[in-house]
Design a protein around this motif. Structure first.
Motif, PDB file in Angstrom:
ATOM      1  N   PRO A   1       0.885  -1.298   0.042  1.00  0.00           N
ATOM      2  CA  PRO A   1       0.044   0.084  -0.010  1.00  0.00           C
ATOM      3  C   PRO A   1       0.702   1.453   0.175  1.00  0.00           C
ATOM      4  CG  PRO A   1       0.052  -1.165   2.280  1.00  0.00           C
ATOM      5  CD  PRO A   1       0.739  -2.053   1.097  1.00  0.00           C
ATOM      6  N   TYR A   2       2.250   1.098   0.294  1.00  0.00           N
ATOM      7  CA  TYR A   2       2.862   2.363   0.468  1.00  0.00           C
ATOM      8  C   TYR A   2       3.735   2.464  -0.836  1.00  0.00           C
ATOM      9  CZ  TYR A   2       1.287   1.714   5.243  1.00  0.00           C
ATOM     10  OH  TYR A   2       0.580   1.734   6.339  1.00  0.00           O
ATOM     11  N   GLU A   3       3.639   1.761  -1.732  1.00  0.00           N
ATOM     12  CA  GLU A   3       4.198   1.999  -3.050  1.00  0.00           C
ATOM     13  C   GLU A   3       5.661   1.991  -3.062  1.00  0.00           C
ATOM     14  OE1 GLU A   3       1.393   4.685  -5.768  1.00  0.00           O
ATOM     15  OE2 GLU A   3       1.877   5.687  -3.642  1.00  0.00           O
ATOM     16  N   THR A   4       6.391   0.885  -2.358  1.00  0.00           N
ATOM     17  CA  THR A   4       7.548   0.613  -2.130  1.00  0.00           C
ATOM     18  C   THR A   4       8.518  -0.163  -3.257  1.00  0.00           C
ATOM     19  OG1 THR A   4       7.542  -1.126  -0.721  1.00  0.00           O
ATOM     20  CG2 THR A   4       7.358   0.833   0.310  1.00  0.00           C
ATOM     21  N   THR A   5       7.507  -0.982  -3.934  1.00  0.00           N
ATOM     22  CA  THR A   5       8.439  -2.001  -4.972  1.00  0.00           C
ATOM     23  C   THR A   5       7.628  -1.802  -6.103  1.00  0.00           C
ATOM     24  OG1 THR A   5       8.590  -3.414  -3.089  1.00  0.00           O
ATOM     25  CG2 THR A   5       9.052  -4.259  -5.139  1.00  0.00           C
ATOM     26  N   ASN A   6       8.516  -1.412  -7.255  1.00  0.00           N
ATOM     27  CA  ASN A   6       8.117  -1.283  -8.535  1.00  0.00           C
ATOM     28  C   ASN A   6       8.050  -2.588  -9.208  1.00  0.00           C
ATOM     29  OD1 ASN A   6       7.452  -0.647 -11.126  1.00  0.00           O
ATOM     30  ND2 ASN A   6       9.205   0.690 -11.703  1.00  0.00           N
ATOM     31  N   VAL A   7       6.911  -3.484  -9.607  1.00  0.00           N
ATOM     32  CA  VAL A   7       6.988  -4.670 -10.061  1.00  0.00           C
ATOM     33  C   VAL A   7       6.774  -4.635 -11.779  1.00  0.00           C
ATOM     34  CG1 VAL A   7       6.730  -5.810  -7.947  1.00  0.00           C
ATOM     35  CG2 VAL A   7       4.752  -4.946  -9.455  1.00  0.00           C
ATOM     36  N   ALA A   8       6.801  -3.376 -12.516  1.00  0.00           N
ATOM     37  CA  ALA A   8       6.341  -3.366 -13.707  1.00  0.00           C
ATOM     38  C   ALA A   8       7.137  -4.557 -14.505  1.00  0.00           C
ATOM     39  CB  ALA A   8       6.981  -2.012 -14.239  1.00  0.00           C
ATOM     40  N   SER A   9       8.553  -4.699 -14.589  1.00  0.00           N
ATOM     41  CA  SER A   9       9.243  -5.479 -15.393  1.00  0.00           C
ATOM     42  C   SER A   9       8.800  -6.866 -15.143  1.00  0.00           C
ATOM     43  CB  SER A   9      10.681  -5.281 -15.061  1.00  0.00           C
ATOM     44  OG  SER A   9      11.095  -5.654 -13.584  1.00  0.00           O
ATOM     45  N   GLN A  10       8.108  -7.252 -14.063  1.00  0.00           N
ATOM     46  CA  GLN A  10       7.733  -8.790 -13.817  1.00  0.00           C
ATOM     47  C   GLN A  10       6.370  -8.997 -14.324  1.00  0.00           C
ATOM     48  OE1 GLN A  10       8.310  -9.446  -9.612  1.00  0.00           O
ATOM     49  NE2 GLN A  10       9.782  -7.680  -9.206  1.00  0.00           N
ATOM     50  N   HIS A  11       5.729  -7.883 -14.572  1.00  0.00           N
ATOM     51  CA  HIS A  11       4.255  -8.091 -15.290  1.00  0.00           C
ATOM     52  C   HIS A  11       4.058  -7.145 -16.405  1.00  0.00           C
ATOM     53  CE1 HIS A  11       3.253 -10.147 -11.370  1.00  0.00           C
ATOM     54  NE2 HIS A  11       3.961  -9.438 -10.727  1.00  0.00           N
ATOM     55  N   PRO A  12       4.747  -7.479 -17.363  1.00  0.00           N
ATOM     56  CA  PRO A  12       4.461  -6.734 -18.741  1.00  0.00           C
ATOM     57  C   PRO A  12       2.977  -6.505 -19.079  1.00  0.00           C
ATOM     58  CG  PRO A  12       5.667  -8.549 -19.366  1.00  0.00           C
ATOM     59  CD  PRO A  12       5.647  -8.482 -17.723  1.00  0.00           C
ATOM     60  N   SER A  13       2.359  -7.653 -18.966  1.00  0.00           N
ATOM     61  CA  SER A  13       1.100  -7.586 -19.677  1.00  0.00           C
ATOM     62  C   SER A  13       0.118  -6.806 -18.793  1.00  0.00           C
ATOM     63  CB  SER A  13       0.300  -9.175 -19.626  1.00  0.00           C
ATOM     64  OG  SER A  13       0.394  -9.661 -18.363  1.00  0.00           O
ATOM     65  N   ARG A  14       0.184  -6.613 -17.535  1.00  0.00           N
ATOM     66  CA  ARG A  14      -0.508  -6.015 -16.655  1.00  0.00           C
ATOM     67  C   ARG A  14      -0.336  -4.469 -16.889  1.00  0.00           C
ATOM     68  NH1 ARG A  14      -4.944  -7.138 -13.665  1.00  0.00           N
ATOM     69  NH2 ARG A  14      -3.913  -9.108 -13.039  1.00  0.00           N
ATOM     70  N   VAL A  15       0.947  -4.104 -17.411  1.00  0.00           N
ATOM     71  CA  VAL A  15       1.353  -3.003 -17.644  1.00  0.00           C
ATOM     72  C   VAL A  15       0.721  -2.257 -18.745  1.00  0.00           C
ATOM     73  CG1 VAL A  15       3.190  -1.280 -18.343  1.00  0.00           C
ATOM     74  CG2 VAL A  15       3.539  -2.845 -16.461  1.00  0.00           C
ATOM     75  N   GLU A  16       0.693  -3.218 -19.832  1.00  0.00           N
ATOM     76  CA  GLU A  16       0.233  -3.021 -21.203  1.00  0.00           C
ATOM     77  C   GLU A  16      -1.412  -2.697 -21.028  1.00  0.00           C
ATOM     78  OE1 GLU A  16      -0.615  -4.874 -25.584  1.00  0.00           O
ATOM     79  OE2 GLU A  16       0.861  -5.756 -24.200  1.00  0.00           O
ATOM     80  N   GLU A  17      -1.981  -3.606 -20.121  1.00  0.00           N
ATOM     81  CA  GLU A  17      -3.305  -3.514 -20.163  1.00  0.00           C
ATOM     82  C   GLU A  17      -3.780  -2.241 -19.339  1.00  0.00           C
ATOM     83  OE1 GLU A  17      -7.207  -5.751 -17.188  1.00  0.00           O
ATOM     84  OE2 GLU A  17      -4.935  -6.096 -17.379  1.00  0.00           O
ATOM     85  N   LEU A  18      -3.202  -1.807 -18.312  1.00  0.00           N
ATOM     86  CA  LEU A  18      -3.634  -0.371 -17.414  1.00  0.00           C
ATOM     87  C   LEU A  18      -2.996   0.779 -18.376  1.00  0.00           C
ATOM     88  CD1 LEU A  18      -2.499  -1.698 -13.767  1.00  0.00           C
ATOM     89  CD2 LEU A  18      -4.754  -1.653 -14.774  1.00  0.00           C
ATOM     90  N   GLY A  19      -1.868   0.439 -19.134  1.00  0.00           N
ATOM     91  CA  GLY A  19      -1.431   1.476 -19.782  1.00  0.00           C
ATOM     92  C   GLY A  19      -2.468   1.944 -20.805  1.00  0.00           C
ATOM     93  N   ARG A  20      -3.347   0.959 -21.446  1.00  0.00           N
ATOM     94  CA  ARG A  20      -4.311   1.223 -22.409  1.00  0.00           C
ATOM     95  C   ARG A  20      -5.548   1.935 -21.996  1.00  0.00           C
ATOM     96  NH1 ARG A  20      -3.369  -4.001 -24.357  1.00  0.00           N
ATOM     97  NH2 ARG A  20      -5.069  -4.733 -23.014  1.00  0.00           N
ATOM     98  N   MET A  21      -5.580   1.561 -20.663  1.00  0.00           N
ATOM     99  CA  MET A  21      -6.757   2.419 -19.922  1.00  0.00           C
ATOM    100  C   MET A  21      -6.283   3.868 -19.553  1.00  0.00           C
ATOM    101  SD  MET A  21      -7.591  -0.694 -17.039  1.00  0.00           S
ATOM    102  CE  MET A  21      -8.748   0.371 -16.156  1.00  0.00           C
TER     103      MET A  21
END
Length: 508
Positions: free
Chosen positions: A440-460
């Protein structure tokens, strides 16, 4: 004689029933609550007593203990957009109010085509609709004035960041009662609370419920408070600390004093509500318009970030709501909700419904059922039940801030304007993905581990950013140079669309 006695008893019985019926009818007719909506300005997550005992907010804390804490309440990253969303129930990006605040020199305001909360409450029988404090939704044309946006009474200032004692912005008096400048003197926070309290006392005797909107300018800068209040927080033995730390301590003491002054003003309003005899059927909602500023330390701890960011510290704020006859005391609601939900919830509480205009969707939802139910007394799942968007591009389209939260995930993007032809690119954008359910405190960026999630939310995010109209509010600095405020910031009500204020002739 017996028969006469029986007849009298029967008659009295039906008289009592009649009175009961009349009382029930009266209760039904008066079931619409009075509404008091209180907004703090730049109040950080860590700046309320129920989060941090270093800050004295007994009256805000009281609303929490006697009502429902809204633990995951979100707003826009800055002032004007949050106010626009409160008034409309719509993401302000839809009508051009999201990119920037409305500074003194800006010829822009909340579009009059938008249906506002006070306008809808007027339709539902709320005859008295007053606002006290900072408007910040347009001030250079009379059509944007509160009296032309659904309110029946206004007492306060048009601009943000006024001097708390001089009641000025850009060196010009900005203090008004209805459509006229006022020469009233005093500390603005106290004046706002006093005016709201007096109006509530008068409105409580009317035949209809009232709506009182109190957007304090506290604790927004400039940092100013009465010296006697600052003294409550002054630190001893300052001679041995560095000049920088001494200055910082004085700023924090002043901020704490400003918050205490606001809280005491809220206490005065609550006392007036109680003295009116209508406390049980008065809905009081408190929230901050965005997170605390980043120039002072720890205002939003443990949340990351501050005002003007889309991290949690910039958009997740203290909020609570009390309605003694309807909401359980001491509850906590952990569902994702926020500023765009205020209008639908209050209209629902007033026994109305939201009128959806074709092409103008309402983004907010009513929270009334969840606030009334036992759900408010339990810790619900932190999984989001709808996407939640945040955006601003106050400096330029080369550096915009966006975020979307969905299904427990949050994507934040900082960089050039997002358009369909230019997808997210790591060499152009700072991209961060957080799993809020476990982080909840946004300490760990996991973008590289979940590219499909980044792509999905990026489209939004690209779709959300596309909602910004071409004629939306410009970036902050546009039009600043050479601006001359009108005397007393006075508007021309004989010509609602006439522009006031002028610019220096640059050739002179």
């Amino acid at each position: 004689m017996c028969r006469q006695l029986v007849a009298i008893i029967v008659h009295l019985f039906f008289v009592v029933l009649s009175f009961d019926s009349l009382a029930a009818a009266a209760t039904s007719e008066s079931s619409q609550p009075n509404i008091v909506l209180i907004v703090a300005d730049d109040l950080g997550w860590n700046c309320v007593g129920y989060h941090n005992q270093q800050y004295q907010t007994p009256n805000i804390d009281r609303i929490v203990s006697e009502g429902v804490e809204l633990n995951r309440f979100y707003v826009a990253p800055m002032c004007s957009p949050t106010r626009a969303g409160l008034m409309t129930g719509r993401y302000p990006i839809r009508f051009g109010c999201a990119r920037s605040v409305i500074p003194p020199y800006r010829d822009f305001g909340l579009p009059v085509s938008e249906l506002t909360l006070p306008e809808r409450l007027a339709d539902l029988g709320y005859q008295n609709r007053g606002t006290f404090g900072k408007w910040h939704l347009g001030h250079r044309r009379a059509k944007w004035h509160p009296l032309n946006q659904g309110f029946t009474h206004f007492h306060g200032h048009y601009n943000g960041a006024i001097d708390y004692f001089q009641l000025t912005r850009e060196g010009v008096r900005d203090w008004h009662v209805n459509d006229q400048p006022s020469d009233q003197q005093g500390y603005s926070t106290r004046l706002i609370a006093e005016a709201a309290s007096e109006w509530i006392a008068e409105s409580a005797s009317a035949d209809s419920p009232y709506f009182c909107y109190v957007p304090f300018n506290a604790p927004h800068g400039p940092l100013q408070a009465p010296e006697e209040t600052i003294a409550n927080f002054a630190r001893a033995n300052q001679d041995r600390v560095s000049a920088k730390r001494r200055t910082n301590n004085k700023k924090l003491a002043t901020l704490k004093a400003m918050i205490l002054e606001m809280d005491e003003g809220i206490g005065r309003i609550l006392q007036t509500v109680e003295e009116s005899g209508e406390s049980d059927n008065t809905l009081v909602w408190f929230l901050s318009d965005n997170g605390g500023v980043g120039s002072l330390p720890k205002l939003n701890k443990p949340l990351r970030g501050s005002k003007l960011t889309v991290y949690e510290g910039g958009i997740r704020v203290p909020a609570c709501v009390r309605w003694p006859s309807k909401f359980p005391a001491g509850g906590r609601n952990d569902r994702v909700c926020g500023y765009i939900d205020v209008m639908p919830t209050l209209v629902d509480a007033a026994s109305g419904s939201i009128t959806v205009v074709p092409g103008r969707p309402i983004d907010g939802i009513s929270l009334l059922a969840s606030l009334e139910s036992s759900e408010a007394n339990s810790t619900a799942s932190t999984k989001d039940d709808r996407p939640w968007y945040s955006y601003h591009g106050q400096s330029s389209e080369d550096e915009e801030y966006l975020a979307v939260t969905a299904d427990g995930w949050k994507l934040t993007v900082v960089g050039p304007r997002l358009i369909a032809e230019r997808q997210l690119q790591e060499d152009h954008h700072r991209i961060e993905l957080f799993q809020l359910a476990s982080d909840p405190y946004e300490t760990t960026n996991v973008a590289s581990q979940h590219p499909s999630r980044v792509e999905e939310l990026g489209r939004m995010l690209i779709q959300h950013r596309a909602l910004q109209p071409l004629d939306g509010v410009p970036t902050y600095e546009v039009g600043r140079e050479g601006f001359i405020p009108p005397p007393n910031w006075q508007l021309d009500f004989s010509q609602p669309d006439a522009l006031v204020g002028s610019y220096k002739n640059e050739s002179e």
